[in-house]
Scaffold this motif. Structure first.
Motif, PDB file in Angstrom:
ATOM      1  N   TRP A 187       0.791  -1.225   0.000  1.00 46.35           N
ATOM      2  CA  TRP A 187       0.000   0.000   0.000  1.00 46.35           C
ATOM      3  C   TRP A 187       0.824   1.276   0.000  1.00 46.35           C
ATOM      4  O   TRP A 187       0.391   2.307  -0.516  1.00 46.35           O
ATOM      5  CB  TRP A 187      -0.929   0.012   1.224  1.00 46.35           C
ATOM      6  CG  TRP A 187      -0.238   0.301   2.513  1.00 46.35           C
ATOM      7  CD1 TRP A 187       0.526  -0.562   3.252  1.00 46.35           C
ATOM      8  CD2 TRP A 187      -0.204   1.545   3.207  1.00 46.35           C
ATOM      9  NE1 TRP A 187       1.019   0.058   4.360  1.00 46.35           N
ATOM     10  CE2 TRP A 187       0.592   1.355   4.362  1.00 46.35           C
ATOM     11  CE3 TRP A 187      -0.772   2.799   2.981  1.00 46.35           C
ATOM     12  CZ2 TRP A 187       0.836   2.374   5.284  1.00 46.35           C
ATOM     13  CZ3 TRP A 187      -0.529   3.816   3.886  1.00 46.35           C
ATOM     14  CH2 TRP A 187       0.265   3.604   5.033  1.00 46.35           C
ATOM     15  N   TRP A 188       2.025   1.251   0.581  1.00 45.25           N
ATOM     16  CA  TRP A 188       2.868   2.433   0.762  1.00 45.25           C
ATOM     17  C   TRP A 188       3.602   2.829  -0.521  1.00 45.25           C
ATOM     18  O   TRP A 188       4.168   3.921  -0.593  1.00 45.25           O
ATOM     19  CB  TRP A 188       3.924   2.128   1.843  1.00 45.25           C
ATOM     20  CG  TRP A 188       4.723   0.930   1.433  1.00 45.25           C
ATOM     21  CD1 TRP A 188       4.426  -0.376   1.704  1.00 45.25           C
ATOM     22  CD2 TRP A 188       5.862   0.916   0.586  1.00 45.25           C
ATOM     23  NE1 TRP A 188       5.325  -1.211   1.077  1.00 45.25           N
ATOM     24  CE2 TRP A 188       6.220  -0.442   0.385  1.00 45.25           C
ATOM     25  CE3 TRP A 188       6.641   1.906  -0.029  1.00 45.25           C
ATOM     26  CZ2 TRP A 188       7.299  -0.824  -0.401  1.00 45.25           C
ATOM     27  CZ3 TRP A 188       7.708   1.527  -0.809  1.00 45.25           C
ATOM     28  CH2 TRP A 188       8.032   0.170  -0.988  1.00 45.25           C
ATOM     29  N   ASP A 190       4.641   4.111  -4.020  1.00 46.30           N
ATOM     30  CA  ASP A 190       4.085   5.061  -4.996  1.00 46.30           C
ATOM     31  C   ASP A 190       4.180   4.542  -6.436  1.00 46.30           C
ATOM     32  O   ASP A 190       3.645   5.177  -7.347  1.00 46.30           O
ATOM     33  CB  ASP A 190       4.712   6.455  -4.866  1.00 46.30           C
ATOM     34  CG  ASP A 190       6.193   6.472  -5.198  1.00 46.30           C
ATOM     35  OD1 ASP A 190       6.798   5.384  -5.264  1.00 46.30           O
ATOM     36  OD2 ASP A 190       6.742   7.569  -5.371  1.00 46.30           O
ATOM     37  N   ASP A 212      -5.780  -4.703   6.356  1.00 43.68           N
ATOM     38  CA  ASP A 212      -5.539  -3.284   6.600  1.00 43.68           C
ATOM     39  C   ASP A 212      -4.268  -3.093   7.429  1.00 43.68           C
ATOM     40  O   ASP A 212      -3.798  -4.012   8.095  1.00 43.68           O
ATOM     41  CB  ASP A 212      -6.752  -2.652   7.306  1.00 43.68           C
ATOM     42  CG  ASP A 212      -6.973  -1.203   6.885  1.00 43.68           C
ATOM     43  OD1 ASP A 212      -6.008  -0.556   6.440  1.00 43.68           O
ATOM     44  OD2 ASP A 212      -8.121  -0.726   7.005  1.00 43.68           O
ATOM     45  N   GLY A 229     -10.859  -1.748   7.105  1.00 41.68           N
ATOM     46  CA  GLY A 229     -11.495  -0.516   7.572  1.00 41.68           C
ATOM     47  C   GLY A 229     -10.926   0.016   8.873  1.00 41.68           C
ATOM     48  O   GLY A 229     -11.216   1.145   9.242  1.00 41.68           O
ATOM     49  N   SER A 232      -5.099   2.287   7.744  1.00 43.80           N
ATOM     50  CA  SER A 232      -4.722   3.437   6.912  1.00 43.80           C
ATOM     51  C   SER A 232      -4.835   3.198   5.412  1.00 43.80           C
ATOM     52  O   SER A 232      -4.562   4.105   4.626  1.00 43.80           O
ATOM     53  CB  SER A 232      -3.265   3.806   7.207  1.00 43.80           C
ATOM     54  OG  SER A 232      -3.087   4.049   8.574  1.00 43.80           O
ATOM     55  N   ASP A 234      -6.381   2.733   1.775  1.00 43.20           N
ATOM     56  CA  ASP A 234      -7.560   2.987   0.947  1.00 43.20           C
ATOM     57  C   ASP A 234      -7.814   1.700   0.142  1.00 43.20           C
ATOM     58  O   ASP A 234      -7.368   1.548  -0.986  1.00 43.20           O
ATOM     59  CB  ASP A 234      -7.281   4.182   0.029  1.00 43.20           C
ATOM     60  CG  ASP A 234      -8.515   4.601  -0.756  1.00 43.20           C
ATOM     61  OD1 ASP A 234      -9.467   3.787  -0.873  1.00 43.20           O
ATOM     62  OD2 ASP A 234      -8.527   5.731  -1.260  1.00 43.20           O
ATOM     63  N   ARG A 237      -9.612   1.867  -3.331  1.00 42.41           N
ATOM     64  CA  ARG A 237      -8.715   2.302  -4.404  1.00 42.41           C
ATOM     65  C   ARG A 237      -7.782   1.157  -4.809  1.00 42.41           C
ATOM     66  O   ARG A 237      -7.530   0.941  -5.997  1.00 42.41           O
ATOM     67  CB  ARG A 237      -7.902   3.521  -3.949  1.00 42.41           C
ATOM     68  CG  ARG A 237      -6.876   3.978  -4.986  1.00 42.41           C
ATOM     69  CD  ARG A 237      -6.192   5.293  -4.614  1.00 42.41           C
ATOM     70  NE  ARG A 237      -5.148   5.595  -5.589  1.00 42.41           N
ATOM     71  CZ  ARG A 237      -3.868   5.231  -5.470  1.00 42.41           C
ATOM     72  NH1 ARG A 237      -3.467   4.566  -4.399  1.00 42.41           N
ATOM     73  NH2 ARG A 237      -2.992   5.528  -6.421  1.00 42.41           N
ATOM     74  N   HIS A 279     -15.714  -1.458   2.542  1.00 42.87           N
ATOM     75  CA  HIS A 279     -14.397  -0.856   2.270  1.00 42.87           C
ATOM     76  C   HIS A 279     -13.703  -1.363   1.008  1.00 42.87           C
ATOM     77  O   HIS A 279     -12.716  -0.766   0.587  1.00 42.87           O
ATOM     78  CB  HIS A 279     -13.469  -1.077   3.472  1.00 42.87           C
ATOM     79  CG  HIS A 279     -13.942  -0.424   4.718  1.00 42.87           C
ATOM     80  ND1 HIS A 279     -13.800   0.925   4.938  1.00 42.87           N
ATOM     81  CD2 HIS A 279     -14.608  -0.922   5.804  1.00 42.87           C
ATOM     82  CE1 HIS A 279     -14.335   1.227   6.112  1.00 42.87           C
ATOM     83  NE2 HIS A 279     -14.831   0.133   6.648  1.00 42.87           N
TER      84      HIS A 279
END
Lengths: 281, 281
Positions: A187-188, A190, A212, A229, A232, A234, A237, A279
């Protein structure tokens, strides 16, 4: 129908470690009751119950196996370690074939004791895959390289990003080797959107998992995953990015959490499905 | 001379948090005794002792300040949070100028409570830097954006790779904004060599820090850094990569470890210098 009266969403899959307090028969009964169509399995409980017996139990209930966890641990620097990893992975491939698993998840392994050569360890994974990938292909099993969060780079998995996993996978035919995208690990990053796009374009995205990210992390960090949920990420997305990459398979919920393990399994499953709707879906 | 009879290596710098049991006068005396030429400081102990008093103490002892930790925490989504971060960072710039610090280290901040928009938080950093960078330039202070390990992405720092830090820094003149490379945060990244090269080419590498990676990580993961040589990082290769990028400044040892804090400071410093010689220099 689940207790709240609605079937689980179509692409929802339950990884069995999320409710590890359940035996295999309990898992199957619980999933059937909640109209869950697929499960992710782990080798240890499956072997304890019997691979053939598990396959029969699932077939009888009409449950698919979205993934089998896990093969891998390819980073041994010595000849014996390499040979023993290869043997174990050949058995894992046979088990995945017998279960009809859609993918055998591979976690690469960390650095051998006392070793600081990260590029070297990463190189050895490609070498072992060179023998394992055709074997998997011959058994009709797809391997999925799973990058783990960089906090596991030394002791569990030297493959830390989806980009690295793709660099490895792309050395082999896509029907033999793909990649696994787990929100918790990625998730982190980019570069996630572009790497997912690259995975989709090459037909490499073979499994999607969600959990999550919650802090503070517990000691040892392995059992810190959060209920959907609670953290942190999303998650919607994340799932939409995998959709945009062309992924149409199961979305497997895999949460390692002593808090969930201490509760009634059916109640946890209801909550997980509910959170998934809110979520992810 | 240190107790083992040799001065600390020329580029060695001691970050004061490594021996946080020392007061500022003890730090200065200990460094002078071991012929350490530079220290990394933290704002809180410096402000308790007095900024001007600290500057005098260091000047009297001939000690340079390789870095001041830290400014940053730019990710607030509300107007007041943004204004208060900017105020605090302007004070940090003034303190860095008074201390003659070679760089003010910036840690970006994590996600605001309840916020899951990582790209949004990353965008706000560039926005605040747009005001802070000219201010720093006017005070002759260089800002150093420090990427933290991805395990801190939610609660401390949404800048997780050297590549991301460079993307941010390159929006400003290199004499105003550079990047900080800490082995503990970056060792796992297979783009590290190319990103260090990019940093060097652009004159952006303004600080290098070292600590080792040891597992298992403790709860909360903040205080899990290892003594040089105790962990998985090829520290010499890391330092050589920074050399190859053209970096000629201090190499600062920054270890947060309750084990080191519980010991005699002079003994810790001797060990740190010894390990630095064995594993870094």
């Amino acid at each position: 129908m689940s207790a709240d009266g609605a079937a689980a969403p179509a692409r929802f899959s339950l990884n069995q470690e999320t409710i590890r307090q359940w035996s295999l028969p309990e898992l199957v009964d619980g999933c059937v009751a909640a109209h869950v169509g697929a499960v992710g399995l782990w080798r240890e409980p499956v072997r304890r119950f019997g691979v053939r017996e598990t396959a029969k139990l699932l077939a009888g209930a009409g449950l698919r196996v979205s993934s089998l966890c896990r093969g891998g641990f390819f980073t041994a620097a010595d000849r014996d370690g390499r040979a023993s990893a290869l043997d174990d992975n050949r058995r894992a491939v046979a088990e995945a074939a017998e279960l009809g698993a859609e993918v055998l998840v591979l976690v690469s392994g960390g650095l051998p004791e006392g070793d600081r050569d990260l590029p070297g360890a990463r190189g050895r994974i490609a070498d072992v895959l060179g023998e394992l990938a055709p074997w998997a292909g011959a058994h009709g099993v797809r391997l999925g390289i799973e990058p783990l969060h960089p906090m596991f780079a030394s002791d569990r998995c030297v493959v830390s990003t989806l980009g690295q996993a793709l660099d490895l996978a792309e050395g082999f035919p896509p029907e033999q080797v793909g990649v696994v995208a787990d929100s918790y690990h990625l998730w982190w990053d980019d570069r996630l959107a572009s790497d997912l796009h690259r995975a989709g374009r090459g037909g490499r995205l073979v499994s999607v998992q969600v959990a999550d990210w919650v802090t503070p992390l517990p000691a040892g960090v392995l059992l810190g995953r959060g209920q959907l949920g609670d953290g942190s990420i999303d998650l919607r997305r994340f799932r939409e990015l995998t959709d945009a990459a062309g992924y149409r398979g199961s979305v497997e919920v895999e949460i390692f959490s002593p808090t969930l393990w201490a509760r009634d399994g059916s109640e946890v499953l209801r909550e997980v499905i509910d959170r998934y709707r809110q979520h992810v879906d």
